[in-house]
Write a protein that holds these residues in place. Structure first.
Motif, short mmCIF file in Angstrom:
data_model
loop_
_atom_site.label_atom_id
_atom_site.label_comp_id
_atom_site.label_asym_id
_atom_site.label_seq_id
_atom_site.Cartn_x
_atom_site.Cartn_y
_atom_site.Cartn_z
N ALA A 129 3.18 -10.86 -2.10
CA ALA A 129 2.53 -9.71 -2.73
C ALA A 129 2.59 -8.49 -1.81
CB ALA A 129 1.08 -10.05 -3.07
N GLY A 130 2.43 -8.72 -0.50
CA GLY A 130 2.46 -7.60 0.44
C GLY A 130 3.80 -6.89 0.45
N THR A 131 4.88 -7.65 0.50
CA THR A 131 6.21 -7.04 0.50
C THR A 131 6.51 -6.37 -0.85
OG1 THR A 131 7.14 -9.20 -0.12
CG2 THR A 131 7.17 -8.61 2.21
N ASP A 132 5.99 -6.95 -1.94
CA ASP A 132 6.19 -6.35 -3.26
C ASP A 132 5.47 -5.01 -3.36
OD1 ASP A 132 7.16 -6.46 -6.04
OD2 ASP A 132 5.05 -6.66 -6.55
N VAL A 133 4.23 -4.95 -2.88
CA VAL A 133 3.47 -3.69 -2.90
C VAL A 133 4.16 -2.64 -2.04
CG1 VAL A 133 1.31 -2.61 -2.15
CG2 VAL A 133 1.25 -4.76 -3.43
N LEU A 134 4.65 -3.05 -0.88
CA LEU A 134 5.33 -2.10 0.00
C LEU A 134 6.58 -1.53 -0.66
CD1 LEU A 134 5.33 -0.77 2.77
CD2 LEU A 134 6.61 -2.73 3.65
N ASN A 135 7.33 -2.37 -1.34
CA ASN A 135 8.54 -1.90 -2.03
C ASN A 135 8.19 -0.97 -3.21
OD1 ASN A 135 10.78 -3.03 -0.61
ND2 ASN A 135 10.23 -5.04 -1.40
N GLN A 136 7.10 -1.26 -3.90
CA GLN A 136 6.69 -0.40 -5.00
C GLN A 136 6.25 0.97 -4.48
OE1 GLN A 136 3.92 -2.11 -7.79
NE2 GLN A 136 5.01 -4.07 -7.89
N LEU A 137 5.51 0.97 -3.37
CA LEU A 137 5.11 2.25 -2.77
C LEU A 137 6.33 3.03 -2.30
CD1 LEU A 137 1.97 1.14 -0.68
CD2 LEU A 137 2.00 2.48 -2.82
N SER A 138 7.30 2.31 -1.74
CA SER A 138 8.52 2.97 -1.30
C SER A 138 9.27 3.59 -2.47
CB SER A 138 9.42 1.95 -0.58
OG SER A 138 10.65 2.54 -0.20
N ALA A 139 9.27 2.90 -3.60
CA ALA A 139 9.94 3.43 -4.79
C ALA A 139 9.22 4.66 -5.33
CB ALA A 139 10.03 2.35 -5.87
N LEU A 140 7.89 4.68 -5.23
CA LEU A 140 7.12 5.82 -5.73
C LEU A 140 7.43 7.10 -4.99
CD1 LEU A 140 3.58 4.26 -6.42
CD2 LEU A 140 5.24 5.08 -8.10
N VAL A 141 7.71 6.99 -3.69
CA VAL A 141 7.99 8.19 -2.89
C VAL A 141 9.49 8.48 -2.83
CG1 VAL A 141 5.92 7.92 -1.50
CG2 VAL A 141 8.04 6.84 -0.75
N GLY A 142 10.27 7.76 -3.65
CA GLY A 142 11.68 8.08 -3.76
C GLY A 142 12.61 7.34 -2.82
N PHE A 143 12.12 6.33 -2.12
CA PHE A 143 12.98 5.55 -1.24
C PHE A 143 13.40 4.27 -1.95
CE2 PHE A 143 10.41 8.07 1.73
CZ PHE A 143 11.42 8.67 2.47
N GLY A 144 14.43 3.66 -1.43
CA GLY A 144 14.90 2.41 -2.00
C GLY A 144 14.08 1.23 -1.50
N PRO A 145 14.49 0.03 -1.87
CA PRO A 145 13.78 -1.17 -1.40
C PRO A 145 13.79 -1.27 0.12
CG PRO A 145 15.29 -1.70 -3.18
CD PRO A 145 15.60 -0.29 -2.78
N VAL A 146 12.68 -1.73 0.65
CA VAL A 146 12.53 -1.86 2.09
C VAL A 146 12.90 -3.28 2.49
CG1 VAL A 146 10.94 -1.72 4.03
CG2 VAL A 146 10.71 -0.14 2.11
N ASP A 147 13.79 -3.40 3.45
CA ASP A 147 14.19 -4.71 3.95
C ASP A 147 13.26 -5.10 5.11
OD1 ASP A 147 15.48 -7.05 4.46
OD2 ASP A 147 17.18 -6.14 5.52
#
Length: 243
Positions: A86-104
């Motif tokens: 869930a933590g990595t999913d939330v981080l990726n969703q936040l990254s998408a909201l600010v216009g960045f791609g998925p975070v590895d």
């Protein structure tokens, strides 16, 4: 049929292929890195949490109470699954909201974060209890001498609380070294996971799990020696209880 002698074929522990010794040591090193990183993060969170519980406002105290209660109530395996996925999913969703791609996110960083959050809740209570064990008169005397809050913490509270905190913190360190094994369920290549892989590949389950147990035991024995030295240093001058 598997030859019974294969179960104790020590050549399987060789460092070079087809032995698994090098792979197991690499897994051990990953476990140690996660334990050290998670424990350090837990100490940082625990120190802030203890200060917040003792000296924070009502909202801060309530939030920290929720944090420590939830972490201590939910099984650690469930917490690891929640925080990891869930933590990595939330981080990726936040990254998408600010216009960045998925975070590895590296498995090592995620493992340290997960262990640190769990350790932080327990460290909060250990440090809070240790600070409460410091006689209030000592801190009042320090303030009467004109010491600033930082000086009181550095000269009085910290030296006086460490003898009370070290036993609990040492137990948390040993727990951290064992909790790294739970990360095997999320596929991180630590000691327990590579042991399962080695045992599954060679069918020498007894050999590899005994070897892994010996490595964990070695960590514990070395840690006990170091903890004894540290505890003896900070308890110097204190009266010893009768055994």
């Amino acid at each position: 049929m598997i030859d019974a002698g294969q179960l104790i074929d020590l050549s399987l522990l060789a460092f070079d292929p087809p032995g698994w010794g090098g792979v197991m040591l690499a897994g051990l090193w990953n476990s140690i890195q996660i334990a050290v990183g998670g424990y350090a993060l837990g100490l940082i969170l625990g120190t802030g949490g203890a200060m917040g519980k003792l000296y924070g406002g009502p909202v801060t105290k309530d939030l920290l109470e929720v944090y420590t209660t939830l972490v201590r109530a939910v099984p650690e395996l469930v917490l690891i699954l929640i925080l990891y996925y869930a933590g990595t999913d939330v981080l990726n969703q936040l990254s998408a909201l600010v216009g960045f791609g998925p975070v590895d996110i590296s498995g090592l960083a995620a493992g340290i974060f997960v262990i640190g959050v769990v350790q932080g809740a327990y460290s909060t209570e250990v440090l809070r209890g240790a600070i409460n064990a410091v006689p209030a008169g000592q801190m009042e005397a320090a303030r009467a001498y004109g010491m600033s809050p930082f000086q009181v913490m550095r000269r009085i509270t910290l030296p006086a609380m460490l003898p009370h905190a070290i036993p609990g913190l040492s137990n948390l360190w040993l727990i951290a070294t064992k909790d790294t094994a739970l990360l095997a369920v999320v596929g991180f290549s630590e000691l327990t996971l590579v042991t399962r892989q080695a045992a599954g590949s060679s069918k020498a389950y007894l050999l590899f799990f005994c070897a892994a147990g010996a490595l964990y035991l070695t960590i514990t024995l070395v840690s006990n020696v170091l903890i004894g030295i540290i505890e003896g240093y900070y308890r110097r001058g204190m009266a010893r209880s009768a055994s």
